[in-house]
Design a protein around this motif. Structure first.
Motif, PDB file in Angstrom:
ATOM      1  N   SER A   4      41.996  79.811  29.258  1.00  0.00           N
ATOM      2  CA  SER A   4      42.379  79.302  27.955  1.00  0.00           C
ATOM      3  C   SER A   4      42.547  80.375  26.901  1.00  0.00           C
ATOM      4  CB  SER A   4      41.355  78.271  27.463  1.00  0.00           C
ATOM      5  OG  SER A   4      40.071  78.850  27.377  1.00  0.00           O
ATOM      6  N   ASP A 157      48.916  73.053  30.498  1.00  0.00           N
ATOM      7  CA  ASP A 157      48.248  71.748  30.477  1.00  0.00           C
ATOM      8  C   ASP A 157      48.036  71.293  29.036  1.00  0.00           C
ATOM      9  OD1 ASP A 157      47.685  70.667  33.056  1.00  0.00           O
ATOM     10  OD2 ASP A 157      46.239  72.266  33.391  1.00  0.00           O
ATOM     11  N   LEU A 158      48.404  70.051  28.755  1.00  0.00           N
ATOM     12  CA  LEU A 158      48.173  69.466  27.437  1.00  0.00           C
ATOM     13  C   LEU A 158      47.926  67.972  27.609  1.00  0.00           C
ATOM     14  CD1 LEU A 158      48.163  69.917  24.317  1.00  0.00           C
ATOM     15  CD2 LEU A 158      50.598  69.328  24.339  1.00  0.00           C
ATOM     16  N   ASP A 159      46.975  67.443  26.858  1.00  0.00           N
ATOM     17  CA  ASP A 159      46.687  66.012  26.880  1.00  0.00           C
ATOM     18  C   ASP A 159      47.980  65.214  26.667  1.00  0.00           C
ATOM     19  OD1 ASP A 159      44.633  63.691  26.467  1.00  0.00           O
ATOM     20  OD2 ASP A 159      45.988  63.572  24.741  1.00  0.00           O
ATOM     21  N   ASP A 160      48.218  64.224  27.516  1.00  0.00           N
ATOM     22  CA  ASP A 160      49.474  63.480  27.464  1.00  0.00           C
ATOM     23  C   ASP A 160      49.705  62.785  26.125  1.00  0.00           C
ATOM     24  OD1 ASP A 160      50.716  64.102  29.854  1.00  0.00           O
ATOM     25  OD2 ASP A 160      49.788  62.471  30.957  1.00  0.00           O
ATOM     26  N   ARG A 161      48.665  62.280  25.523  1.00  0.00           N
ATOM     27  CA  ARG A 161      48.840  61.603  24.234  1.00  0.00           C
ATOM     28  C   ARG A 161      49.395  62.575  23.183  1.00  0.00           C
ATOM     29  NH1 ARG A 161      46.172  61.678  19.788  1.00  0.00           N
ATOM     30  NH2 ARG A 161      44.465  62.850  20.720  1.00  0.00           N
ATOM     31  N   VAL A 162      48.815  63.750  23.130  1.00  0.00           N
ATOM     32  CA  VAL A 162      49.281  64.776  22.185  1.00  0.00           C
ATOM     33  C   VAL A 162      50.687  65.226  22.551  1.00  0.00           C
ATOM     34  CG1 VAL A 162      48.832  67.079  21.260  1.00  0.00           C
ATOM     35  CG2 VAL A 162      46.923  65.535  21.758  1.00  0.00           C
ATOM     36  N   ARG A 163      50.923  65.431  23.840  1.00  0.00           N
ATOM     37  CA  ARG A 163      52.227  65.902  24.305  1.00  0.00           C
ATOM     38  C   ARG A 163      53.345  64.930  23.943  1.00  0.00           C
ATOM     39  NH1 ARG A 163      55.319  64.926  28.635  1.00  0.00           N
ATOM     40  NH2 ARG A 163      53.739  63.585  29.599  1.00  0.00           N
ATOM     41  N   ARG A 197      54.693  67.180  37.054  1.00  0.00           N
ATOM     42  CA  ARG A 197      53.237  67.084  37.210  1.00  0.00           C
ATOM     43  C   ARG A 197      52.837  67.175  38.678  1.00  0.00           C
ATOM     44  NH1 ARG A 197      52.911  62.622  34.869  1.00  0.00           N
ATOM     45  NH2 ARG A 197      52.747  63.405  32.725  1.00  0.00           N
ATOM     46  N   ASP A 208      45.086  76.014  29.377  1.00  0.00           N
ATOM     47  CA  ASP A 208      44.688  74.903  28.518  1.00  0.00           C
ATOM     48  C   ASP A 208      45.311  75.107  27.132  1.00  0.00           C
ATOM     49  OD1 ASP A 208      43.439  73.025  26.918  1.00  0.00           O
ATOM     50  OD2 ASP A 208      41.471  73.283  27.852  1.00  0.00           O
ATOM     51  N   ASP A 210      45.494  73.016  24.597  1.00  0.00           N
ATOM     52  CA  ASP A 210      44.596  72.539  23.542  1.00  0.00           C
ATOM     53  C   ASP A 210      43.639  73.634  23.096  1.00  0.00           C
ATOM     54  OD1 ASP A 210      45.301  69.897  22.887  1.00  0.00           O
ATOM     55  OD2 ASP A 210      44.395  69.144  24.719  1.00  0.00           O
TER      56      ASP A 210
END
Length: 216
Positions: A4, A157-163, A197, A208, A210
């Motif tokens: 990260s 990698d990024l949280d899908d909601r944020v993406r 994915r 990461d 985020d």
């Protein structure tokens, strides 16, 4: 492997460059994951650390709209068959081995939504080329050869909601209505994301996004 910290990424590339050959780092990931932001930041930080680096996006190999219209693919622009994969591969091979002269690469203008030929100069002194794109880990031809032409390929990698939130806002920023943006994400971007994915496990490194706190 998951990583990260920005400085750790720079040191990883420094280690790869220790042999003296030009290093090609690819960054794969789903639409809206922050690939371009990471690539630009990495190139800047490498250069500041004494490893001259240039960012060369895979998006420069988008087929132009006139070609997509002729092929009947314009309404799913961004799918794997809407890129000139073989052209991209040829450029990567030049970048890897043709280090005695300037190599010119295309960029992608998001305002025009079109590739721009010869917009990026990669000079002989460039020790690292950073490139990013959705399909760098795909098993479809010619993408395994693209992977082989690179020193390493990382996965953003990024949280899908944020993406998805960032991706929808990006479509609006570049001209779609909110309704068109939501529809495009659901009907075009997310089917592509599912295929991307599925290639995640084959990356050399998972980054990461985020944790890096990158601004889109």
């Amino acid at each position: 492997m998951r990583q990260s910290g920005g400085p750790r990424l720079v040191e990883r590339v420094r280690g790869l460059a220790a042999g003296g050959e030009r290093v090609l780092i690819g960054i794969a990931g789903c639409p809206g994951a922050g690939k371009s932001t990471l690539a630009g930041r990495l190139a800047t930080e490498l250069t500041a650390a004494g490893l001259p680096a240039v960012w060369v996006p895979m998006d420069g190999f988008h087929l132009a709209d006139v070609a997509l219209e002729r092929l009947g693919r314009l309404r799913r622009k961004g799918a794997i068959d809407t890129f000139d994969g073989h052209g991209y591969l040829a450029l990567l091979r030049r970048l890897r081995h043709e280090t005695g002269t300037i190599v010119y690469a295309p960029s992608f203008d998001r305002d025009l939504e079109q590739p721009i030929a010869g917009a990026i100069a990669v000079p002989p002194e460039a020790r690292v080329v950073v490139s990013e794109g959705n399909y760098l880990l795909s098993g479809e031809e010619p993408w395994p050869e693209v992977r082989a032409a690179m020193t390493e390929v990382w996965y953003a990698d990024l949280d899908d909601r944020v993406r998805l939130e960032r991706l929808t806002k990006r479509h609006v920023r570049f001209g779609k209505t909110p309704e068109q943006a939501v529809r495009w994400v659901a009907e075009v971007d997310e089917p592509n994301a599912a295929a991307i994915r599925a290639t995640r496990a084959s990356a050399d490194l998972h980054v990461d996004i985020d944790a890096l706190a990158l601004s889109p």
